[in-house]
Scaffold this motif. Structure first.
Motif, mmCIF file in Angstrom:
data_model
loop_
_atom_site.group_PDB
_atom_site.id
_atom_site.type_symbol
_atom_site.label_atom_id
_atom_site.label_comp_id
_atom_site.label_asym_id
_atom_site.label_seq_id
_atom_site.Cartn_x
_atom_site.Cartn_y
_atom_site.Cartn_z
ATOM 1 N N ASP A 13 0.815 -1.210 0.000
ATOM 2 C CA ASP A 13 0.000 0.000 0.000
ATOM 3 C C ASP A 13 0.854 1.267 0.000
ATOM 4 O O ASP A 13 0.356 2.369 0.121
ATOM 5 C CB ASP A 13 -0.977 0.009 1.175
ATOM 6 C CG ASP A 13 -0.278 0.045 2.530
ATOM 7 O OD1 ASP A 13 0.926 -0.282 2.598
ATOM 8 O OD2 ASP A 13 -0.947 0.392 3.516
ATOM 9 N N GLN A 14 2.181 1.105 -0.149
ATOM 10 C CA GLN A 14 3.096 2.239 -0.193
ATOM 11 C C GLN A 14 3.928 2.225 -1.484
ATOM 12 O O GLN A 14 5.155 2.224 -1.446
ATOM 13 C CB GLN A 14 4.023 2.213 1.026
ATOM 14 C CG GLN A 14 3.318 2.428 2.342
ATOM 15 C CD GLN A 14 2.708 3.807 2.443
ATOM 16 O OE1 GLN A 14 3.345 4.807 2.183
ATOM 17 N NE2 GLN A 14 1.435 3.865 2.809
ATOM 18 N N PRO A 15 3.272 2.231 -2.658
ATOM 19 C CA PRO A 15 4.037 2.210 -3.900
ATOM 20 C C PRO A 15 4.849 3.484 -4.074
ATOM 21 O O PRO A 15 4.581 4.505 -3.429
ATOM 22 C CB PRO A 15 2.956 2.087 -4.975
ATOM 23 C CG PRO A 15 1.739 2.675 -4.348
ATOM 24 C CD PRO A 15 1.835 2.344 -2.882
ATOM 25 N N GLU A 16 5.838 3.413 -4.953
ATOM 26 C CA GLU A 16 6.717 4.546 -5.235
ATOM 27 C C GLU A 16 6.445 5.039 -6.648
ATOM 28 O O GLU A 16 6.398 4.241 -7.589
ATOM 29 C CB GLU A 16 8.170 4.106 -5.093
ATOM 30 C CG GLU A 16 9.156 5.230 -5.248
ATOM 31 C CD GLU A 16 10.557 4.776 -4.896
ATOM 32 O OE1 GLU A 16 10.837 4.593 -3.697
ATOM 33 O OE2 GLU A 16 11.355 4.599 -5.828
ATOM 34 N N THR A 17 6.266 6.349 -6.787
ATOM 35 C CA THR A 17 6.006 6.962 -8.084
ATOM 36 C C THR A 17 6.854 8.217 -8.211
ATOM 37 O O THR A 17 6.814 9.085 -7.333
ATOM 38 C CB THR A 17 4.521 7.345 -8.236
ATOM 39 O OG1 THR A 17 3.705 6.219 -7.932
ATOM 40 C CG2 THR A 17 4.231 7.843 -9.637
ATOM 41 N N GLU A 18 7.596 8.315 -9.303
ATOM 42 C CA GLU A 18 8.371 9.508 -9.585
ATOM 43 C C GLU A 18 7.499 10.458 -10.415
ATOM 44 O O GLU A 18 6.979 10.070 -11.469
ATOM 45 C CB GLU A 18 9.644 9.165 -10.339
ATOM 46 C CG GLU A 18 10.577 10.327 -10.516
ATOM 47 C CD GLU A 18 11.862 9.929 -11.204
ATOM 48 O OE1 GLU A 18 12.615 10.841 -11.584
ATOM 49 O OE2 GLU A 18 12.124 8.727 -11.390
ATOM 50 N N VAL A 19 7.311 11.691 -9.952
ATOM 51 C CA VAL A 19 6.532 12.712 -10.638
ATOM 52 C C VAL A 19 7.527 13.737 -11.173
ATOM 53 O O VAL A 19 8.324 14.285 -10.410
ATOM 54 C CB VAL A 19 5.523 13.374 -9.674
ATOM 55 C CG1 VAL A 19 4.813 14.537 -10.345
ATOM 56 C CG2 VAL A 19 4.539 12.340 -9.152
ATOM 57 N N VAL A 20 7.494 13.981 -12.490
ATOM 58 C CA VAL A 20 8.512 14.821 -13.134
ATOM 59 C C VAL A 20 7.838 15.862 -14.031
ATOM 60 O O VAL A 20 6.961 15.512 -14.830
ATOM 61 C CB VAL A 20 9.472 13.962 -13.984
ATOM 62 C CG1 VAL A 20 10.592 14.811 -14.552
ATOM 63 C CG2 VAL A 20 10.023 12.791 -13.184
ATOM 64 N N TYR A 21 8.272 17.109 -13.924
ATOM 65 C CA TYR A 21 7.785 18.195 -14.776
ATOM 66 C C TYR A 21 8.964 18.773 -15.553
ATOM 67 O O TYR A 21 9.973 19.162 -14.959
ATOM 68 C CB TYR A 21 7.168 19.320 -13.929
ATOM 69 C CG TYR A 21 5.736 19.060 -13.508
ATOM 70 C CD1 TYR A 21 4.702 19.828 -14.015
ATOM 71 C CD2 TYR A 21 5.426 18.046 -12.620
ATOM 72 C CE1 TYR A 21 3.384 19.600 -13.633
ATOM 73 C CE2 TYR A 21 4.119 17.801 -12.237
ATOM 74 C CZ TYR A 21 3.105 18.590 -12.739
ATOM 75 O OH TYR A 21 1.807 18.362 -12.372
#
Length: 142
Positions: free
Chosen positions: A131-139
């Motif tokens: 329930d603690q996935p990792e996601t990279e958010v990039v702009y």
């Protein structure tokens, strides 16, 4: 939400295998899984990615291409943009990804950084607990 603070860095383009389409923000939550399944059925493998090219949204849904694959059907070779970016690693539920995006937007505003428009998410690698996935958010910056 446990997230790493936004940071400015320079990235190189990264190869992807994707389906590219225009959609609506209302339709996208029902569409992304279908697009990702098309990519996987074509034999492409790697971490899941979603590239939002603009606010229409024109999107590319697929994977970071780890190995060569044969494009087919709607699955094409593409790439995530390279250049100056602001990135944040979000650790937590996908439902809180909006907070991660807001943190990057706020960071850009506080530091006088102009966003170019394209932005993307890179999912994984898998983490425990599930329930603690990792996601990279990039702009991408101008």
């Amino acid at each position: 939400m446990e997230s790493v603070r936004p940071r400015r860095l320079t990235v190189t383009p990264r190869a992807t295998a994707v389906v590219s389409t225009a959609t609506t923000w209302d339709e996208f939550p029902r569409l992304w899984r279908v697009l990702l399944d098309e990519v996987r059925e074509q034999g492409a493998s790697g971490r899941n990615v979603m590239l939002y090219k603009d606010d229409v949204p024109n999107v590319e849904v697929g994977v970071l291409a780890r190995a060569d694959f044969t494009p087919g059907g709607r699955v094409i070779r593409s790439q995530l943009p390279g250049g100056d970016v602001v990135s944040l690693t979000h650790r937590g539920p996908y439902a809180a990804l909006g907070d991660a995006h807001e943190a990057v937007i706020r960071f850009c505003a506080e530091h006088g950084l102009a966003r170019a428009g394209p932005r993307w998410e890179i999912y994984g690698p898998w983490r425990e607990p599930p329930d603690q996935p990792e996601t990279e958010v990039v702009y991408l910056l101008r």
